[in-house]
Write an enzyme that holds these catalytic residues in place. Sequence first.
Site, PDB file in Angstrom:
ATOM      1  N   ASP A  40     -15.186   0.019   1.583  1.00 42.46           N
ATOM      2  CA  ASP A  40     -14.645   0.889   2.628  1.00 42.46           C
ATOM      3  C   ASP A  40     -15.660   0.976   3.763  1.00 42.46           C
ATOM      4  O   ASP A  40     -16.764   1.471   3.577  1.00 42.46           O
ATOM      5  CB  ASP A  40     -14.354   2.277   2.051  1.00 42.46           C
ATOM      6  CG  ASP A  40     -13.502   3.140   2.958  1.00 42.46           C
ATOM      7  OD1 ASP A  40     -13.458   2.877   4.179  1.00 42.46           O
ATOM      8  OD2 ASP A  40     -12.879   4.084   2.441  1.00 42.46           O
ATOM      9  N   CYS A  89       0.854  -1.190   0.000  1.00 43.98           N
ATOM     10  CA  CYS A  89       0.000   0.000   0.000  1.00 43.98           C
ATOM     11  C   CYS A  89       0.891   1.241   0.000  1.00 43.98           C
ATOM     12  O   CYS A  89       2.107   1.140  -0.026  1.00 43.98           O
ATOM     13  CB  CYS A  89      -0.921  -0.010   1.226  1.00 43.98           C
ATOM     14  SG  CYS A  89      -0.034   0.067   2.802  1.00 43.98           S
ATOM     15  N   ARG A 101     -15.000   2.504   6.754  1.00 42.80           N
ATOM     16  CA  ARG A 101     -14.608   3.531   7.722  1.00 42.80           C
ATOM     17  C   ARG A 101     -15.714   4.543   7.999  1.00 42.80           C
ATOM     18  O   ARG A 101     -16.546   4.818   7.145  1.00 42.80           O
ATOM     19  CB  ARG A 101     -13.356   4.271   7.232  1.00 42.80           C
ATOM     20  CG  ARG A 101     -12.123   3.388   7.230  1.00 42.80           C
ATOM     21  CD  ARG A 101     -10.943   4.081   6.613  1.00 42.80           C
ATOM     22  NE  ARG A 101     -11.154   4.270   5.176  1.00 42.80           N
ATOM     23  CZ  ARG A 101     -10.254   4.786   4.358  1.00 42.80           C
ATOM     24  NH1 ARG A 101      -9.088   5.192   4.826  1.00 42.80           N
ATOM     25  NH2 ARG A 101     -10.513   4.911   3.071  1.00 42.80           N
ATOM     26  N   GLY A 125      -7.389  -1.397   8.211  1.00 42.02           N
ATOM     27  CA  GLY A 125      -7.851  -2.102   7.019  1.00 42.02           C
ATOM     28  C   GLY A 125      -9.168  -1.590   6.474  1.00 42.02           C
ATOM     29  O   GLY A 125     -10.035  -2.383   6.123  1.00 42.02           O
ATOM     30  N   ARG A 126      -9.316  -0.267   6.392  1.00 36.11           N
ATOM     31  CA  ARG A 126     -10.584   0.366   6.005  1.00 36.11           C
ATOM     32  C   ARG A 126     -11.709  -0.148   6.898  1.00 36.11           C
ATOM     33  O   ARG A 126     -12.828  -0.347   6.481  1.00 36.11           O
ATOM     34  CB  ARG A 126     -10.874   0.185   4.504  1.00 36.11           C
ATOM     35  CG  ARG A 126      -9.821   0.853   3.605  1.00 36.11           C
ATOM     36  CD  ARG A 126     -10.245   1.017   2.158  1.00 36.11           C
ATOM     37  NE  ARG A 126     -10.669  -0.186   1.497  1.00 36.11           N
ATOM     38  CZ  ARG A 126      -9.863  -1.011   0.801  1.00 36.11           C
ATOM     39  NH1 ARG A 126      -8.577  -0.733   0.686  1.00 36.11           N
ATOM     40  NH2 ARG A 126     -10.356  -2.083   0.227  1.00 36.11           N
TER      41      ARG A 126
END
Length: 196
Positions: A126, A65, A128, A93-94
């Site tokens: 995602d 990444c 988050r 990790g999102r």
Amino acid sequence: MQLKRVAEAKLPTPWGDFLMVGFEELATGHDHVALVYGDISGHTPVLARVHSECLTGDALFSLRCDCGFQLEAALTQIAEEGRGILLYHRQEGRNIGLLNKIRAYALQDQGYDTVEANHQLGFAADERDFTLCADMFKLLGVNEVRLLTNNPKKVEILTEAGINIVERVPLIVGRNPNNEHYLDTKAEKMGHLLNK
């Protein structure tokens, strides 16, 4: 307000001394951290980075990444600016967690891209929650930022949560043969702006 400010201390770093401010989520007890450099008071928008936790990139120097590269570049730019904030958003990790991130890596090794791997594990691309970061900014007394990010969704969510993003500052660093497919997928499937 989804969290409270609970502790702070000086944090000497290679970039200079930061004020480390700890926050705790009211509902879960999960913790998050802000690194504040210089005087962030006043009406001038503050250079800021919302950096989501990445143990593999930030601490283990993974080349899968661009996270570790972005963390270092953001701290460098904040120090050069003389003032700024790095929010360390503890959603690994999102927000699928470290063990699921390792599982996603294994799927990527089998040919899935980062989004497909998350989907195979039953997660969105995602997971988050950036509204927590808006609360951290507010608890630091900051409402206007120049945001170091390539993620337009982050700008959108923070804006909707009441933070005035006066400028998106690109943070394009760390591309290498090990993460090219990952970064291309983030651009193509998640809308990240990696050419601007």
